[in-house]
Structure formats: structure tokens, C-alpha cells
Write a protein that holds these residues in place. Structure first.
Motif, PDB file in Angstrom:
ATOM      1  N   TYR A  19       0.847  -1.194   0.000  1.00  0.00           N
ATOM      2  CA  TYR A  19       0.000   0.000   0.000  1.00  0.00           C
ATOM      3  C   TYR A  19       0.884   1.246   0.000  1.00  0.00           C
ATOM      4  N   ARG A  20       0.285   2.364  -0.402  1.00  0.00           N
ATOM      5  CA  ARG A  20       0.975   3.651  -0.315  1.00  0.00           C
ATOM      6  C   ARG A  20       0.768   4.236   1.080  1.00  0.00           C
ATOM      7  N   ASP A  21       1.847   4.713   1.696  1.00  0.00           N
ATOM      8  CA  ASP A  21       1.703   5.364   2.996  1.00  0.00           C
ATOM      9  C   ASP A  21       1.354   6.837   2.810  1.00  0.00           C
ATOM     10  N   GLU A  22       1.297   7.569   3.916  1.00  0.00           N
ATOM     11  CA  GLU A  22       0.864   8.971   3.855  1.00  0.00           C
ATOM     12  C   GLU A  22       1.831   9.855   3.075  1.00  0.00           C
ATOM     13  N   THR A  23       3.058   9.384   2.863  1.00  0.00           N
ATOM     14  CA  THR A  23       4.033  10.153   2.082  1.00  0.00           C
ATOM     15  C   THR A  23       4.023   9.768   0.606  1.00  0.00           C
ATOM     16  N   GLY A  24       3.186   8.785   0.245  1.00  0.00           N
ATOM     17  CA  GLY A  24       3.125   8.338  -1.141  1.00  0.00           C
ATOM     18  C   GLY A  24       4.077   7.213  -1.474  1.00  0.00           C
ATOM     19  N   ASN A  25       4.839   6.747  -0.481  1.00  0.00           N
ATOM     20  CA  ASN A  25       5.771   5.644  -0.709  1.00  0.00           C
ATOM     21  C   ASN A  25       5.071   4.303  -0.499  1.00  0.00           C
ATOM     22  N   TRP A  26       5.536   3.297  -1.234  1.00  0.00           N
ATOM     23  CA  TRP A  26       4.953   1.964  -1.127  1.00  0.00           C
ATOM     24  C   TRP A  26       5.546   1.211   0.059  1.00  0.00           C
ATOM     25  N   GLN A  27       4.672   0.513   0.786  1.00  0.00           N
ATOM     26  CA  GLN A  27       5.083  -0.287   1.933  1.00  0.00           C
ATOM     27  C   GLN A  27       4.438  -1.665   1.852  1.00  0.00           C
ATOM     28  N   VAL A 129       2.617  -6.173 -20.023  1.00  0.00           N
ATOM     29  CA  VAL A 129       3.635  -7.105 -19.532  1.00  0.00           C
ATOM     30  C   VAL A 129       3.968  -8.032 -20.699  1.00  0.00           C
ATOM     31  N   SER A 130       5.057  -7.746 -21.389  1.00  0.00           N
ATOM     32  CA  SER A 130       5.380  -8.469 -22.617  1.00  0.00           C
ATOM     33  C   SER A 130       5.846  -9.896 -22.326  1.00  0.00           C
ATOM     34  N   ALA A 131       6.059 -10.639 -23.399  1.00  0.00           N
ATOM     35  CA  ALA A 131       6.441 -12.045 -23.284  1.00  0.00           C
ATOM     36  C   ALA A 131       7.721 -12.207 -22.470  1.00  0.00           C
ATOM     37  N   ALA A 132       7.711 -13.218 -21.595  1.00  0.00           N
ATOM     38  CA  ALA A 132       8.876 -13.637 -20.804  1.00  0.00           C
ATOM     39  C   ALA A 132       9.307 -12.619 -19.754  1.00  0.00           C
ATOM     40  N   VAL A 133       8.455 -11.658 -19.427  1.00  0.00           N
ATOM     41  CA  VAL A 133       8.766 -10.725 -18.338  1.00  0.00           C
ATOM     42  C   VAL A 133       8.684 -11.465 -17.004  1.00  0.00           C
ATOM     43  N   GLN A 134       9.638 -11.184 -16.125  1.00  0.00           N
ATOM     44  CA  GLN A 134       9.669 -11.789 -14.796  1.00  0.00           C
ATOM     45  C   GLN A 134       9.555 -10.676 -13.750  1.00  0.00           C
ATOM     46  N   ILE A 135       8.418 -10.629 -13.068  1.00  0.00           N
ATOM     47  CA  ILE A 135       8.194  -9.655 -12.002  1.00  0.00           C
ATOM     48  C   ILE A 135       8.295 -10.418 -10.689  1.00  0.00           C
ATOM     49  N   GLY A 136       9.361 -10.178  -9.960  1.00  0.00           N
ATOM     50  CA  GLY A 136       9.667 -10.988  -8.793  1.00  0.00           C
ATOM     51  C   GLY A 136       8.684 -10.801  -7.653  1.00  0.00           C
ATOM     52  N   GLY A 137       8.498 -11.865  -6.902  1.00  0.00           N
ATOM     53  CA  GLY A 137       7.655 -11.810  -5.715  1.00  0.00           C
ATOM     54  C   GLY A 137       8.501 -11.807  -4.455  1.00  0.00           C
ATOM     55  N   VAL A 138       7.939 -11.247  -3.393  1.00  0.00           N
ATOM     56  CA  VAL A 138       8.638 -11.204  -2.111  1.00  0.00           C
ATOM     57  C   VAL A 138       7.648 -11.573  -1.010  1.00  0.00           C
ATOM     58  N   LEU A 139       7.813 -12.762  -0.441  1.00  0.00           N
ATOM     59  CA  LEU A 139       7.017 -13.151   0.723  1.00  0.00           C
ATOM     60  C   LEU A 139       7.810 -12.973   2.014  1.00  0.00           C
ATOM     61  N   GLU A 140       9.078 -13.321   1.973  1.00  0.00           N
ATOM     62  CA  GLU A 140       9.931 -13.177   3.150  1.00  0.00           C
ATOM     63  C   GLU A 140      11.162 -12.366   2.789  1.00  0.00           C
ATOM     64  N   PRO A 141      11.646 -11.526   3.722  1.00  0.00           N
ATOM     65  CA  PRO A 141      11.023 -11.194   5.005  1.00  0.00           C
ATOM     66  C   PRO A 141       9.710 -10.433   4.814  1.00  0.00           C
ATOM     67  N   GLY A 143       8.491  -7.839   6.018  1.00  0.00           N
ATOM     68  CA  GLY A 143       8.545  -6.381   5.949  1.00  0.00           C
ATOM     69  C   GLY A 143       9.080  -5.838   4.644  1.00  0.00           C
ATOM     70  N   ALA A 144       9.586  -6.718   3.770  1.00  0.00           N
ATOM     71  CA  ALA A 144      10.157  -6.268   2.500  1.00  0.00           C
ATOM     72  C   ALA A 144       9.047  -6.034   1.484  1.00  0.00           C
ATOM     73  N   LYS A 145       9.075  -4.884   0.831  1.00  0.00           N
ATOM     74  CA  LYS A 145       8.020  -4.596  -0.149  1.00  0.00           C
ATOM     75  C   LYS A 145       8.261  -5.390  -1.429  1.00  0.00           C
ATOM     76  N   PRO A 146       7.183  -5.763  -2.112  1.00  0.00           N
ATOM     77  CA  PRO A 146       7.316  -6.482  -3.378  1.00  0.00           C
ATOM     78  C   PRO A 146       7.623  -5.520  -4.515  1.00  0.00           C
ATOM     79  N   VAL A 147       7.796  -6.063  -5.696  1.00  0.00           N
ATOM     80  CA  VAL A 147       7.945  -5.230  -6.888  1.00  0.00           C
ATOM     81  C   VAL A 147       6.630  -4.498  -7.151  1.00  0.00           C
ATOM     82  N   ILE A 148       6.742  -3.216  -7.486  1.00  0.00           N
ATOM     83  CA  ILE A 148       5.574  -2.380  -7.768  1.00  0.00           C
ATOM     84  C   ILE A 148       5.693  -1.850  -9.193  1.00  0.00           C
ATOM     85  N   ILE A 149       4.692  -2.117 -10.016  1.00  0.00           N
ATOM     86  CA  ILE A 149       4.617  -1.572 -11.371  1.00  0.00           C
ATOM     87  C   ILE A 149       3.390  -0.665 -11.415  1.00  0.00           C
TER      88      ILE A 149
END
Length: 249
Positions: A19-27, A129-141, A143-149
Motif C-alpha cells: 500500500y501507499r503510505d501517507e508520504t506516497g511511498n509503497w510499503q 507485460v510483454s512475453a517472458a517478463v519476470q516480475i519478482g515476488g517477495v514473501l519473506e522477510p 517487511g520487504a516490499k514487493p515489486v511495484i509496477i
């Protein structure tokens, strides 16, 4: 909410794993990610028969199935959307592609063949999202934010984006670019190097580049390392060349 309620809310889009926090940054939404981990712990491996014969996965996280009223076009040929992923009306998924748990894919986005949208990754509206694009996921830790497009981004064929990189609205990432926290990005327009892991600016056009390896031996052999180059910012000509055909949707 318990993990069952959270997974259901992620799937409807009423809860997001970032989500975006009050400063507009993703968390990262830590509670949502903890619920996903709890779901994995609670599930038991089972054989999926019927629509998915021969597949084995957690019994509480089956692949999603869509209906016409969902207004999602999932083209036959081997694609899968895991439970707990949100796919908005108007999204097209070409085979084979995979969208993992906790991911959010907004309306008007095209997910092309052999593309991966990893766990908890966030993809905005009208993204290509073109062919063979890899958008990484982050479950752990957790507190780490995932990739945001963000909205209106164009990702060329074979692009790899991992380690929580944010690509801001309207950016163009050319085929073959790899972006991570350790890949340097040079802004050739403003003649500066972005901070490590910094977001790709709005409407930036990014292409693959190389830089010399430091040291006498590297110089002697002409060795180079990968980097990314912002060579321009989108203008009317760029916008025209990237207009997405509504007939395909």
C-alpha cells in the motif's frame, strides 16, 4: 482477520499486500503477508484432479477459475492464477503465464506469454507485460516490499524486475533490461546515477547498458557489467508508438 478471510480479501482486491503510505511511498502489508505464510503452513499437499490432473499443491490454495462475468480473459494454453491473487476486470492473460498468491493486477493490463507475476507483486492499470517478463515476488522477510509496477507502464520482452523495485507511472522498460537493488541505473538525461534500489522515475525510458569492470585486469580484457540507462523521458512520439490496441482487449 484470520488467514482464510485475508486470502479471500486479497482475491477480491479489498486488501492488498502492499500500500501507499501517507508520504506516497509503497510499503508492505505485513499482516497480509503473514496470513499468506499461515495459509501455506495450514495447507497439506494434495493431488488436483479434474481440471488440473497430475498437479500437487497445498489443498487450501487451488488455482482460480474464472467465469465470463468476471470479465477476465484467460486464454487456454497453460496459464494459472493462484488463489489469493487479484485480477481485475479487463485483464488479459496469454498462455502460458503465472500469477502468484497475493499479487494484484489492475484493469486493462495485458499479461503476455511466459510472463511471471510473483507473490505479492503489484501491477497497475493499463500495463503491458510483454512475453517472458519476470516480475519478482517477495514473501519473506514479511517487511520487504514487493515489486511495484504503477499505471501505464510498458515492460518489453524479457524484462526482469526483482528485489522490491518500484517502476513509476508511464515508464518504458525496453526489452532485456534487468532491474534489482544491485543493478546501477544511470539517468543520461539529467546526468546522474540513481540511488541504489531507487524507483524508476515517471515516464522514464530505460534501455540495457554496460559499464566497465574496475581494475587493470578487467580493463585489459575489456570486461563490462550490466547496468540500466535512462535515455529519454516519454514524449508524444513515444506515446503514439506505445498505444495499446483496444481491439486486442
Amino acid at each position: 482477520m484470520n488467514w482464510q478471510q485475508t486470502i479471500a480479501a486479497l482475491e477480491t482486491g479489498s486488501v492488498r499486500s502492499a500500500y501507499r503510505d501517507e508520504t506516497g511511498n509503497w510499503q508492505a502489508n505485513v499482516d497480509a503477508k503473514q496470513a499468506i505464510l499461515a495459509a501455506f503452513k495450514a495447507g497439506e499437499n494434495t493431488e488436483f484432479n479434474g481440471v488440473y490432473p497430475g498437479f500437487v499443491d497445498k489443498d487450501n490454495l487451488p488455482p482460480r477459475q474464472f467465469k465470463v462475468e468476471d470479465k477476465v480473459r484467460l486464454v487456454p494454453g497453460g496459464s494459472s492464477v493462484r488463489r489469493g491473487a487479484y485480477v481485475a476486470p479487463g485483464v488479459i492473460i496469454m498462455p502460458p503465464a503465472y500469477i502468484n498468491i497475493g499479487a494484484f493486477v489492475d484493469s486493462g493490463t495485458m499479461v503476455d506469454s511466459h510472463a511471471l507475476i510473483g507473490s505479492c507483486a503489484q501491477v497497475g492499470k493499463n500495463v503491458h507485460v510483454s512475453a517472458a517478463v519476470q516480475i519478482g515476488g517477495v514473501l519473506e522477510p514479511v517487511g520487504a516490499k514487493p515489486v511495484i509496477i504503477e499505471d501505464d507502464v510498458f515492460l518489453g520482452a524479457g524484462v526482469v524486475i526483482v528485489e522490491g523495485i518500484v517502476v513509476k507511472k508511464g515508464a518504458v522498460i525496453a526489452p532485456g533490461v534487468s532491474l534489482s537493488a544491485s543493478v546501477p541505473v544511470y539517468d543520461c538525461v539529467n546526468q546522474q546515477m540513481l540511488e541504489k534500489g531507487a524507483a524508476i522515475p515517471e515516464r522514464a525510458v530505460v534501455v540495457p547498458g554496460t559499464r566497465p569492470v574496475k581494475g587493470d585486469w578487467g580493463n585489459e580484457l575489456g570486461l563490462t557489467m550490466a547496468c540500466a540507462l535512462i535515455v529519454k523521458y516519454r514524449d508524444e512520439k513515444s506515446d503514439a508508438s506505445l498505444t495499446l490496441e483496444s481491439v486486442l482487449r
